[in-house]
Each structure stands twice: as C-alpha cells, then as structure tokens.
Design a protein around this motif. Structure first.
Motif, mmCIF file in Angstrom:
data_model
loop_
_atom_site.group_PDB
_atom_site.id
_atom_site.type_symbol
_atom_site.label_atom_id
_atom_site.label_comp_id
_atom_site.label_asym_id
_atom_site.label_seq_id
_atom_site.Cartn_x
_atom_site.Cartn_y
_atom_site.Cartn_z
ATOM 1 N N SER A 113 0.822 -1.207 0.000
ATOM 2 C CA SER A 113 0.000 0.000 0.000
ATOM 3 C C SER A 113 0.858 1.261 0.000
ATOM 4 O O SER A 113 0.548 2.237 -0.691
ATOM 5 C CB SER A 113 -0.927 -0.012 1.220
ATOM 6 O OG SER A 113 -1.816 1.073 1.191
ATOM 7 N N GLN A 128 -7.201 8.974 -2.707
ATOM 8 C CA GLN A 128 -7.733 7.632 -2.461
ATOM 9 C C GLN A 128 -6.617 6.696 -2.001
ATOM 10 O O GLN A 128 -6.789 5.908 -1.066
ATOM 11 C CB GLN A 128 -8.373 7.084 -3.733
ATOM 12 C CG GLN A 128 -8.870 5.644 -3.618
ATOM 13 C CD GLN A 128 -10.153 5.512 -2.838
ATOM 14 O OE1 GLN A 128 -11.170 6.074 -3.232
ATOM 15 N NE2 GLN A 128 -10.121 4.772 -1.735
ATOM 16 N N ASP A 132 -6.418 4.657 1.500
ATOM 17 C CA ASP A 132 -6.235 3.202 1.474
ATOM 18 C C ASP A 132 -5.017 2.797 2.303
ATOM 19 O O ASP A 132 -5.038 1.772 3.000
ATOM 20 C CB ASP A 132 -6.062 2.708 0.037
ATOM 21 C CG ASP A 132 -7.335 2.826 -0.781
ATOM 22 O OD1 ASP A 132 -8.415 2.988 -0.187
ATOM 23 O OD2 ASP A 132 -7.246 2.764 -2.024
#
Length: 239
Positions: A113, A128, A132
């Motif tokens: 990530s 976004q 996340d």
C-alpha cells in the motif's frame, strides 16, 4: 545472521561520525532499523523518505541492531519538492509507519500500500491511495475498518456513518437516530469519485479517530507531527 529484502526508506538519522540510523519498511521483514556505517555520495543522494532500496542486513545475533548495505532501486521523490501537498502526504505516511508498526513484524500489505501510494504522489489524484494506505496500516496494527456494507442490513448503498466502536459502516436510515454518536462515512467511497482536499480531510478525521483511540496509546506515542501537518496543509489548500 543475514538477509536480503527490498524496502522503502522511512527515516534517516546521523549516527556517530559518519554513520546513519536508517529505518526501512521492508517487503518481507516489516519495519527494521539498522546502522549504515558510511555512505557513498551516490547512496547519500537517495537517503530520504520514500526511496526504494535493495537492503542487505547483517548482524551476529538476530536481536542486535544490525548493519545495512543499501542499493537504490531507481525512482525518485525529487519531483515532490514542487508538490508540497504530495510531499506532506509522503512524510505523514512514513512517520505513521514508524510509530504504528512494531519492529521486525512482517506486514506485506502495508509495504504494498505504501509503494502504491508513493507511485501516485506525482499525480493529482493521490487522495484515495493515501486513505487506502491508512486503512491498511490500521488493519496491520490490529484494527480493521469494514466499509463495504452496512453492519445492520448488509446493504452496500446509502452508507452514511461508521460505528466508533466496531469501525463498521452503517447506512443512513439505520444510523439516523444515533447521528450524534456515529462517525461520518467518506462520501467519495460511496460515490466512486476522486476525493478533493475537503473529502480527504473528512476521511483522515475518520482514520485518526481509530489511530488515536485504539493504536497509539498502546505504544505510548502521540500522532506524528507530519500527520498533523498534512491535515493543516489540506485545510490551507482547500481555502
């Protein structure tokens, strides 16, 4: 004792006359601190948060600090110096990794990530990816958010709230009576659009609630200054 892994630089601090303490988020070994005895001019140029490296770690015993030999894997964050908000997001992400994750505990999802976030920071639509990342970090630290469906009805539409106890989404009709006790669901997730600074501020309020309530108290840390600064920068950016 030795191993090799790829990693992302989280922080670099001077150590001794010529050395550095370098903290990496590695793919297979988690967050690891090590000593870099000295650094060539080429390596010094990439010793900054967000840079991806091939890391060689070695120590006599596994529990020792250990020494690094680092090789850059390409890529640069230099372009972010002309994008202050993106740079602020990078520094926030790397600082959160340092205070939220125990050392030497593998968390491949966080590494993936973080790497995905870094690759989007040169673009405008990184909000976004940042949200996340914080969700992945929360999950790795022991508190996973469940935002795909309503905890009461199972519906995937009209999600409007998040339970402050369970981290689960609640639809508007079911949560209306408890409006003052529930957290707000990030609307951009429901609408499938790129978050603007105002949207991201609301989303960071959500993750911050769980980080401060359930994660940081166990480690004795407060919210990193870089994370606080990111919200300040977002507020100024939307004005």
């Amino acid at each position: 004792m030795k191993w090799e892994d790829e990693g992302i630089v989280l922080s670099v601090k001077p150590f001794g006359e010529k050395g550095y303490l370098v903290c990496l988020m590695t793919k297979d070994h988690g967050r690891v601190m090590g000593w870099l005895k000295s650094a060539s001019t080429r390596i010094k140029a990439v010793l900054q948060p967000g840079i991806r490296v091939q890391a060689h770690w070695q120590a006599r015993l596994e529990e020792q600090l250990g020494g690094w030999r680092l090789e850059p894997l390409g890529g640069s964050v230099a372009a972010l110096f002309t994008k202050p908000l993106s740079l602020s997001a990078l520094l926030s992400a790397t600082a959160l990794c340092e205070v939220m994750l125990p050392e030497r505990e593998p968390h491949a999802s966080v590494y993936t990530s973080l790497l995905a976030l870094i690759r989007t920071l040169g673009e405008d639509a990184w909000g976004q990816g940042y949200f996340d990342f914080e969700c992945a970090l929360l999950g790795a630290a022991g508190f996973r958010l469940h935002l795909s469906s309503c905890a009461v009805t199972g519906a995937r539409e009209n999600l409007f709230y998040v339970s402050p106890r369970s981290g689960k989404a609640v639809c508007q009709t079911e949560g209306a009576l408890y409006h003052d006790k529930l957290l707000m669901f990030p609307s951009f997730l429901q609408e499938g659009r790129t978050p603007c600074p105002k949207d991201l501020l609301g989303a960071l309020d959500l993750t911050e609630y769980f980080i401060e309530r359930y994660i940081l108290p166990h480690g004795g840390y407060g919210l990193p200054a870089a994370r606080v600064r990111l919200k300040e920068d977002l507020r100024q950016h939307r004005m």
